[in-house]
Design an enzyme around this catalytic site. Structure first.
Site, PDB file in Angstrom:
ATOM      1  N   LYS A  32       0.700  -1.292  -0.092  1.00  0.00           N
ATOM      2  CA  LYS A  32      -0.078  -0.061   0.023  1.00  0.00           C
ATOM      3  C   LYS A  32       0.803   1.340  -0.079  1.00  0.00           C
ATOM      4  O   LYS A  32       0.384   2.359  -0.402  1.00  0.00           O
ATOM      5  CB  LYS A  32      -1.015  -0.122   0.947  1.00  0.00           C
ATOM      6  CG  LYS A  32      -1.843  -1.045   0.927  1.00  0.00           C
ATOM      7  CD  LYS A  32      -3.112  -1.115   1.821  1.00  0.00           C
ATOM      8  CE  LYS A  32      -4.409  -2.100   1.729  1.00  0.00           C
ATOM      9  NZ  LYS A  32      -3.902  -3.600   1.672  1.00  0.00           N
TER      10      LYS A  32
HETATM   11  C1  LIG Z   1      -4.623  -4.476   1.166  1.00  0.00           C
HETATM   12  C2  LIG Z   1      -3.796  -5.984   0.993  1.00  0.00           C
HETATM   13  C3  LIG Z   1      -4.100  -6.492   0.168  1.00  0.00           C
HETATM   14  C4  LIG Z   1      -5.351  -6.828  -0.645  1.00  0.00           C
HETATM   15  O1  LIG Z   1      -5.325  -5.894  -1.658  1.00  0.00           O
HETATM   16  P1  LIG Z   1      -6.474  -5.410  -2.715  1.00  0.00           P
HETATM   17  O2  LIG Z   1      -6.051  -4.171  -3.365  1.00  0.00           O
HETATM   18  O3  LIG Z   1      -7.540  -4.658  -1.467  1.00  0.00           O
HETATM   19  O4  LIG Z   1      -7.230  -6.321  -3.275  1.00  0.00           O
HETATM   20  C5  LIG Z   1      -3.443  -7.741   0.069  1.00  0.00           C
HETATM   21  N1  LIG Z   1      -2.379  -8.065   0.815  1.00  0.00           N
HETATM   22  C6  LIG Z   1      -1.934  -7.256   1.700  1.00  0.00           C
HETATM   23  C7  LIG Z   1      -0.794  -7.331   2.858  1.00  0.00           C
HETATM   24  C8  LIG Z   1      -2.686  -5.936   1.998  1.00  0.00           C
HETATM   25  O5  LIG Z   1      -2.307  -5.018   2.620  1.00  0.00           O
END
Ligand SMILES: *Cc1c(COP(=O)(O)O)cnc(C)c1O
Length: 481
Positions: free
Chosen positions: A112
């Site tokens: 993220k």
């Molecule tokens: C947010 C997240 C996901 C999922 O990603 P999306 O874009 O919501 O599909 C997967 N793994 C981790 C570690 C995350 O923080």
């Protein structure tokens, strides 16, 4: 570039407006009216660019002159300056045909950061220009909150309030948020669960009158278009590093991506990369027991089921909000159809048309993995190579393996699993995985150097009642409005 709502009934926005907008006012999500498209010769010519240079190439057409080139380069450089690996998104090979793309070298150790570091600097740039201050309110069950805080802590025109469910996020996750002591960062521990937090955030957007000085709220969850956009880049980066195109732009090998999926933001960026010209053989939706997308793709069952708490908590969702963006394409930009589908879903279930499902299946494949198999994959990989996967990445790796063994002919596809988090964020799952090994042990993954003292740092957060008016009073008081 113009941006339109997936429900067809909201104002058309510019790039700057869409960055500052949350949901469209018809309830839909914003998407570009048309996508930029690159030919493979041009894409191939980017093979030697740095990550930051590649970001510029891919984002430039979306920004379309609303940020001048020099300023855009500065924003990009700032966004990736706190990443601790010089490749930003390095590849690690697991076996002959399987790689992981390590997206956890940012400040909070999850993918993220790619989007939220960029978004923070972009917002600050636009706000500076407009001489405007905004307030960010977000709810988090873990990773989003810390990534948003890290992305905004140095922004002069933003105050950020993050709600997390009190005593229901992991210690690492909480401390990543609460030890940021910047004056514009406010952590609220709500005496409730994640849904309570999220509902209060939604209610705050719907009625912003508690901000008596007329300040605007900005959303940083994955409905924000700029987040999706920033994530397109690493699909191109990985494919180029693996040599999928020769210098003449001809395809050298086929590539698939396996993406640990929750809200469908990350994998939707892969879909966009493909539409923009990157040859991708397959996008694999890897889900945990919360398998609405797997049921949808494999048997047209897109019905809500109760939430299950798994060992990959960042993928624990009932409904994936960004799936609506894909539907909008599958239904050829028919906003009225999307409105109908979403209202069916609100009743419990939506059914895709044969044509829409068939189009989705041309590119997407899906798997759902149980915790047990995920833990076995962590154990096997550690046993084989000493490499420790985090539980989310392990779901992706397991799905990639299922995909590879499902191929009937000898043709094999190079598969890249997106490593969405660093294993040190999820020590309990790693410890459990150790129980599958004879000597029952995987050493606890170490936090990277910049976080070694995380557990000694001072924390700052406010515990508040699960009550919207209490939260609003606190926010108003801290903002001095
Ligand atoms: C947010 C997240 C996901 C999922 O990603 P999306 O874009 O919501 O599909 C997967 N793994 C981790 C570690 C995350 O923080």
């Amino acid at each position: 570039m113009k941006f339109i709502s997936t429900r067809g009934d909201a104002p058309v926005l510019s790039f700057e407006e869409v960055v500052l907008a949350g949901l469209a006012n018809d309830g839909g999500l914003y998407v570009p009216e048309t996508l930029p498209k690159f030919d493979t010769i041009e894409i191939a010519s980017w093979a030697t660019l740095s990550y930051q240079e590649l970001v510029f190439k891919i984002i430039h057409p979306f920004v379309d002159g609303e940020v001048c080139d020099d300023d855009l380069k500065v924003i990009i450089d700032k966004a990736y300056q706190d990443f601790r690996h010089e490749d930003i998104a390095p590849l690690h090979q697991l076996d002959e045909k399987l790689w992981v793309l390590e997206l956890f070298h940012g400040p909070t150790l999850a993918f993220k950061d790619f989007a939220l570091q960029f978004l923070g600097h972009l917002l600050d740039y636009f706000l500076q220009k407009r001489q405007q201050r905004v307030v960010i309110i977000g709810a988090t069950s873990g990773d989003t909150g810390s990534a948003a805080i890290e992305g905004c802590k140095r922004c002069e025109n933003i105050d950020i309030f993050i709600l997390h469910p009190h005593e229901r996020v992991s210690d690492v996750q909480r401390r990543q948020m609460t030890t940021v002591l910047a004056d514009n960062v406010f952590n609220i521990a709500v005496e409730g669960n994640f849904d309570d937090c999220q509902n209060m955030v939604k209610a705050s957007f719907a009625d912003q009158s508690f901000l008596t000085d007329g300040r605007q709220l900005v959303a940083v969850n994955s409905i924000n278009w700029a987040r999706i956009m920033a994530q397109i880049v690493y699909y191109f980066y990985a494919a180029l590093k693996l040599g999928v195109l020769n210098r003449g732009g001809q395809s050298q090998k086929e590539i698939a991506f396996s993406v640990p999926t929750g809200n469908f933001g990350d994998i939707f960026a892969g879909y966009l990369a493909n539409k923009m010209g990157l040859p991708i053989e397959r996008l694999i939706i890897a889900t945990n027991q919360n398998d609405i997308l797997h049921r949808c793709i494999s048997q047209n069952d897109h019905s809500k089921k109760p939430l299950e708490h798994t060992l990959s908590p960042s993928m624990d969702i009932m409904v994936s909000s960004n799936f609506e963006r894909l539907l909008f394409d599958l239904y050829e930009h028919d906003g009225t159809e999307i409105q109908r589908l979403i209202s069916d879903l609100q009743e419990g279930e939506m059914l895709l048309s044969e044509a829409a499902l068939a189009t989705a299946k041309e590119l997407f494949e899906s798997f759902s993995l149980q915790d047990k198999e995920m833990l076995e994959v962590i154990a096997q990989e550690f046993d084989r190579s000493g490499y420790v996967l985090d539980p989310h990445t392990a779901i992706g790796a397991a799905a990639a393996k299922h995909y590879q063994s499902s191929m009937v002919d000898t043709k094999s596809v190079t598969t890249v699993c997106l490593a969405t988090a660093h294993p040190a964020k999820f020590p309990d799952a790693v410890e459990k995985a150790g129980e599958f090994l004879p000597d029952s042990r995987i050493p606890e993954p170490e936090l990277p150097k910049h976080m070694h003292d995380l557990f000694d740092r001072e924390e700052r957060f406010q515990i508040l009642e699960n009550d919207l008016s209490v939260i609003h009073q606190y926010i108003a008081k801290e903002l001095g409005v």
